[in-house]
Motif scaffolding. Structure first.
Motif, PDB file in Angstrom:
ATOM      1  N   SER A  96     -31.259 -42.066 -29.900  1.00  0.00           N
ATOM      2  CA  SER A  96     -29.799 -42.087 -30.052  1.00  0.00           C
ATOM      3  C   SER A  96     -29.184 -43.323 -29.409  1.00  0.00           C
ATOM      4  O   SER A  96     -28.111 -43.773 -29.825  1.00  0.00           O
ATOM      5  CB  SER A  96     -29.194 -40.819 -29.443  1.00  0.00           C
ATOM      6  OG  SER A  96     -29.431 -40.767 -28.035  1.00  0.00           O
ATOM      7  N   VAL A  97     -29.859 -43.873 -28.404  1.00  0.00           N
ATOM      8  CA  VAL A  97     -29.367 -45.095 -27.768  1.00  0.00           C
ATOM      9  C   VAL A  97     -29.404 -46.272 -28.745  1.00  0.00           C
ATOM     10  O   VAL A  97     -28.596 -47.204 -28.647  1.00  0.00           O
ATOM     11  CB  VAL A  97     -30.204 -45.411 -26.511  1.00  0.00           C
ATOM     12  CG1 VAL A  97     -29.742 -46.694 -25.847  1.00  0.00           C
ATOM     13  CG2 VAL A  97     -30.128 -44.251 -25.528  1.00  0.00           C
ATOM     14  N   PHE A  98     -30.331 -46.214 -29.707  1.00  0.00           N
ATOM     15  CA  PHE A  98     -30.478 -47.307 -30.680  1.00  0.00           C
ATOM     16  C   PHE A  98     -29.895 -46.939 -32.045  1.00  0.00           C
ATOM     17  O   PHE A  98     -30.199 -47.589 -33.044  1.00  0.00           O
ATOM     18  CB  PHE A  98     -31.965 -47.651 -30.849  1.00  0.00           C
ATOM     19  CG  PHE A  98     -32.646 -48.012 -29.563  1.00  0.00           C
ATOM     20  CD1 PHE A  98     -32.512 -49.284 -29.033  1.00  0.00           C
ATOM     21  CD2 PHE A  98     -33.402 -47.075 -28.884  1.00  0.00           C
ATOM     22  CE1 PHE A  98     -33.142 -49.625 -27.849  1.00  0.00           C
ATOM     23  CE2 PHE A  98     -34.033 -47.406 -27.696  1.00  0.00           C
ATOM     24  CZ  PHE A  98     -33.902 -48.688 -27.175  1.00  0.00           C
ATOM     25  N   SER A  99     -29.070 -45.901 -32.092  1.00  0.00           N
ATOM     26  CA  SER A  99     -28.493 -45.474 -33.361  1.00  0.00           C
ATOM     27  C   SER A  99     -27.436 -46.466 -33.829  1.00  0.00           C
ATOM     28  O   SER A  99     -27.097 -47.421 -33.120  1.00  0.00           O
ATOM     29  CB  SER A  99     -27.882 -44.076 -33.216  1.00  0.00           C
ATOM     30  OG  SER A  99     -26.890 -44.066 -32.204  1.00  0.00           O
ATOM     31  N   ALA A 100     -26.920 -46.238 -35.023  1.00  0.00           N
ATOM     32  CA  ALA A 100     -25.905 -47.123 -35.585  1.00  0.00           C
ATOM     33  C   ALA A 100     -24.706 -47.209 -34.633  1.00  0.00           C
ATOM     34  O   ALA A 100     -24.278 -46.192 -34.080  1.00  0.00           O
ATOM     35  CB  ALA A 100     -25.469 -46.613 -36.947  1.00  0.00           C
ATOM     36  N   PRO A 101     -24.171 -48.400 -34.397  1.00  0.00           N
ATOM     37  CA  PRO A 101     -23.090 -48.568 -33.413  1.00  0.00           C
ATOM     38  C   PRO A 101     -21.895 -47.645 -33.643  1.00  0.00           C
ATOM     39  O   PRO A 101     -21.311 -47.139 -32.674  1.00  0.00           O
ATOM     40  CB  PRO A 101     -22.697 -50.042 -33.580  1.00  0.00           C
ATOM     41  CG  PRO A 101     -23.909 -50.701 -34.136  1.00  0.00           C
ATOM     42  CD  PRO A 101     -24.562 -49.673 -35.023  1.00  0.00           C
ATOM     43  N   GLU A 102     -21.533 -47.417 -34.899  1.00  0.00           N
ATOM     44  CA  GLU A 102     -20.346 -46.610 -35.172  1.00  0.00           C
ATOM     45  C   GLU A 102     -20.522 -45.134 -34.844  1.00  0.00           C
ATOM     46  O   GLU A 102     -19.543 -44.388 -34.778  1.00  0.00           O
ATOM     47  CB  GLU A 102     -19.909 -46.773 -36.634  1.00  0.00           C
ATOM     48  CG  GLU A 102     -20.924 -46.291 -37.657  1.00  0.00           C
ATOM     49  CD  GLU A 102     -21.888 -47.374 -38.096  1.00  0.00           C
ATOM     50  OE1 GLU A 102     -22.407 -47.285 -39.227  1.00  0.00           O
ATOM     51  OE2 GLU A 102     -22.099 -48.314 -37.311  1.00  0.00           O
ATOM     52  N   VAL A 103     -21.769 -44.705 -34.628  1.00  0.00           N
ATOM     53  CA  VAL A 103     -22.007 -43.284 -34.330  1.00  0.00           C
ATOM     54  C   VAL A 103     -22.815 -43.110 -33.044  1.00  0.00           C
ATOM     55  O   VAL A 103     -23.288 -42.014 -32.765  1.00  0.00           O
ATOM     56  CB  VAL A 103     -22.759 -42.593 -35.496  1.00  0.00           C
ATOM     57  CG1 VAL A 103     -21.915 -42.580 -36.751  1.00  0.00           C
ATOM     58  CG2 VAL A 103     -24.094 -43.264 -35.759  1.00  0.00           C
ATOM     59  N   TRP A 370     -36.077 -37.306 -39.819  1.00  0.00           N
ATOM     60  CA  TRP A 370     -36.491 -38.714 -39.907  1.00  0.00           C
ATOM     61  C   TRP A 370     -35.265 -39.618 -39.970  1.00  0.00           C
ATOM     62  O   TRP A 370     -35.195 -40.647 -39.299  1.00  0.00           O
ATOM     63  CB  TRP A 370     -37.375 -38.912 -41.141  1.00  0.00           C
ATOM     64  CG  TRP A 370     -38.186 -40.184 -41.102  1.00  0.00           C
ATOM     65  CD1 TRP A 370     -38.018 -41.243 -40.269  1.00  0.00           C
ATOM     66  CD2 TRP A 370     -39.299 -40.513 -41.945  1.00  0.00           C
ATOM     67  NE1 TRP A 370     -38.943 -42.221 -40.537  1.00  0.00           N
ATOM     68  CE2 TRP A 370     -39.739 -41.796 -41.556  1.00  0.00           C
ATOM     69  CE3 TRP A 370     -39.949 -39.845 -42.990  1.00  0.00           C
ATOM     70  CZ2 TRP A 370     -40.814 -42.434 -42.183  1.00  0.00           C
ATOM     71  CZ3 TRP A 370     -41.014 -40.490 -43.608  1.00  0.00           C
ATOM     72  CH2 TRP A 370     -41.445 -41.756 -43.205  1.00  0.00           C
ATOM     73  N   PHE A 371     -34.292 -39.253 -40.783  1.00  0.00           N
ATOM     74  CA  PHE A 371     -33.056 -40.022 -40.887  1.00  0.00           C
ATOM     75  C   PHE A 371     -32.347 -40.098 -39.538  1.00  0.00           C
ATOM     76  O   PHE A 371     -31.781 -41.130 -39.172  1.00  0.00           O
ATOM     77  CB  PHE A 371     -32.149 -39.382 -41.934  1.00  0.00           C
ATOM     78  CG  PHE A 371     -30.849 -40.097 -42.158  1.00  0.00           C
ATOM     79  CD1 PHE A 371     -30.738 -41.045 -43.160  1.00  0.00           C
ATOM     80  CD2 PHE A 371     -29.726 -39.816 -41.392  1.00  0.00           C
ATOM     81  CE1 PHE A 371     -29.545 -41.716 -43.378  1.00  0.00           C
ATOM     82  CE2 PHE A 371     -28.538 -40.477 -41.598  1.00  0.00           C
ATOM     83  CZ  PHE A 371     -28.433 -41.433 -42.594  1.00  0.00           C
ATOM     84  N   SER A 372     -32.389 -39.009 -38.790  1.00  0.00           N
ATOM     85  CA  SER A 372     -31.624 -38.925 -37.543  1.00  0.00           C
ATOM     86  C   SER A 372     -32.313 -39.620 -36.377  1.00  0.00           C
ATOM     87  O   SER A 372     -31.656 -40.262 -35.557  1.00  0.00           O
ATOM     88  CB  SER A 372     -31.377 -37.454 -37.176  1.00  0.00           C
ATOM     89  OG  SER A 372     -30.641 -36.802 -38.180  1.00  0.00           O
ATOM     90  N   ALA A 373     -33.659 -39.487 -36.275  1.00  0.00           N
ATOM     91  CA  ALA A 373     -34.333 -39.939 -35.050  1.00  0.00           C
ATOM     92  C   ALA A 373     -35.645 -40.655 -35.286  1.00  0.00           C
ATOM     93  O   ALA A 373     -36.394 -40.874 -34.336  1.00  0.00           O
ATOM     94  CB  ALA A 373     -34.546 -38.744 -34.113  1.00  0.00           C
ATOM     95  N   GLY A 374     -35.986 -41.013 -36.506  1.00  0.00           N
ATOM     96  CA  GLY A 374     -37.143 -41.851 -36.735  1.00  0.00           C
ATOM     97  C   GLY A 374     -38.443 -41.105 -36.982  1.00  0.00           C
ATOM     98  O   GLY A 374     -38.501 -39.876 -37.024  1.00  0.00           O
TER      99      GLY A 374
END
Length: 459
Positions: A96-103, A370-374
């Motif tokens: 989650s630390v490396f998730s898309a900036p907007e979310v 997979w979409f959410s956390a790889g």
């Protein structure tokens, strides 16, 4: 131990019960009347979101206390499924630390909420047992369903969900308190647990051996078994099942209906032997035949003609069935986005922002993770679903089989579990994975066996 120390411990089961009821009633709540209003669960600043966050904070606090103070909680988390669930939470937090900036902030919050609820539901299971956890969740979800029905009947402009089946055509489904598929998921989970409480039987063998062994193992068996009560309680569970079934059909969620029927069948499969089972089988076949006949008479054509398809689809177009209501297009979009960030994902609770407005989610459980956390999170989820299949579906406890079958079947075409704020089904899935570890199995030549053997007269 002083009385001041005993009072908080005596109050803890009731506090846990209130949080469970609140979670089941509030977490699925989302006031929407159409797909255009669908947004991230943690992005709203409405009163329902603030209540959910407060409830998540209370659940996390209880979970941390259980982790620190309860050996049984730690034992559950040290089991194979418990360790996998904790590892999944760790991956959620890291990615989650490396998730898309907007979310990113939303994703970090969702990951922490998952970990908090995981610790809480494990503590609840270790403290009050599977039966009371289930009853509390059924009470809370029944409140949610009754509120949904009150909006649907009394305030239809707020209690319905308008879904576009084409550019110009729409269909009206039960909504108001959430997406119809989410409402149906809660309804089926509630109905399955109501059915488990109504039938009130587990095929788990009763403890055998010496009286000492029976007394020592009985508390753990009681924590795991789902048993029913007197006739008044049976009427209550029948009412819960009726409300759940009516809600499922009002939402027009075919996935929930099919997966729910399959789950109920697997739950009760042990009862299908003998005359009773034969009667159920004959009745089921006859019912299907009648349905096919009614469709044929209604349409004036064969059961698989274009007219008949219109009866079982929302749009009347056969393509709705071949494309799984547009899911094949959604899966293509999800896979393309996953390919852009295969190892970190886009973040929990990000699909409504990243994906197109028509999608609102990946509509597949593995794609969702997979979409959410790889990739690592997806591999852990594959292991947990494999455990659900190998140990859950074959469990001697009916309620565990029902939960696992519904998650596995519904997960093929829906996200189903692991929401930002865990609903009843997610919590039940975790309980079903961990509950078998409550059963005490003695090691060879334990102290109780030694005492029992010494009490027997020698030859």
């Amino acid at each position: 131990m002083s009385s001041s120390d005993e009072q908080p411990r005596a109050a803890m089961p009731w506090i846990i019960g209130l949080v469970l009821i609140g979670a089941a009633a509030l977490n699925p709540l989302d006031f929407i009347t159409g797909a255009s209003e669908y947004d991230r669960a943690t992005s709203s600043k409405g009163i329902q979101t603030l209540l959910k966050l407060g409830l998540a904070g209370a659940a996390t606090l209880i979970g941390v206390m259980g982790l620190l103070l309860s050996p049984r909680t730690r034992r559950l988390l040290n089991s194979v499924p418990g360790a996998a669930l904790m590892a999944l939470g760790f991956v959620f937090c890291c990615t989650s630390v490396f998730s898309a900036p907007e979310v990113r902030i939303i994703s970090v919050a969702s990951a922490l909420i998952y970990v908090g609820y995981l610790l809480f539901i494990t503590t609840a299971l270790a403290t009050v047992g599977a039966k009371r956890v289930t009853i509390y969740l059924v009470i809370g979800s029944t409140f949610y369903l009754l509120f949904t029905w009150s909006l649907f009947i009394l305030v239809p402009e707020k209690g319905t969900f308008t879904e576009y089946t084409s550019a110009t055509e729409t269909v009206t489904r039960m909504g108001g308190t959430g997406h119809p598929n989410i409402i149906a998921k809660v309804a089926v989970a509630t109905g399955l647990m109501g059915l488990a409480l109504l039938t009130g039987r587990s095929s788990e063998p009763s403890p055998r051996g010496s009286k000492i062994e029976q007394l020592e193992s009985k508390p753990d068996d009681d924590l795991l078994a789902i048993t029913t009560c007197g006739p008044w309680w049976r009427l209550i569970w029948i009412g819960v099942i009726t409300i759940s079934a009516a809600t499922t059909f009002a939402t027009l969620s075919r996935t929930a209906i099919l997966a729910g029927v399959a789950a109920a069948g697997v739950m009760l499969i042990n009862r299908f032997y003998g005359r009773g089972g034969l009667a159920v089988a004959i009745t089921s076949v006859a019912s299907v035949s009648v349905i096919v006949l009614v469709i044929s008479l209604w349409s004036g054509e064969g059961p698989f003609s274009q007219s008949a398809v219109g009866v079982v689809t929302k749009s009347g177009d056969v393509e709705e069935l071949t494309s799984l209501t547009g899911r094949t297009v959604i899966w293509e979009e999800a896979i393309e986005l996953i390919a852009e960030r295969p190892f970190t994902g886009w973040g929990l609770d990000s699909a409504a922002t990243v994906m197109s407005i028509e999608a609102t989610g990946t509509h597949n459980l593995l794609l969702h993770v997979w979409f959410s956390a790889g990739l690592i999170a997806c591999c852990l989820m594959v292991g947990l679903l494999g455990w659900s299949l190998l140990f859950g579906v074959t469990s001697s406890h009916e309620w565990i089989r029902g939960v696992m079958v519904f998650v596995l079947i519904s997960g093929l075409v829906e996200d189903t579990i692991l929401e930002s704020f865990p609903t009843m089904l997610t919590l039940l899935w975790i309980v079903g994975l961990l509950a078998p570890n409550l059963v005490y199995r003695q090691a060879p030549k334990s102290i109780t066996q030694t005492v029992a053997e010494s009490s027997q007269p020698s030859n």
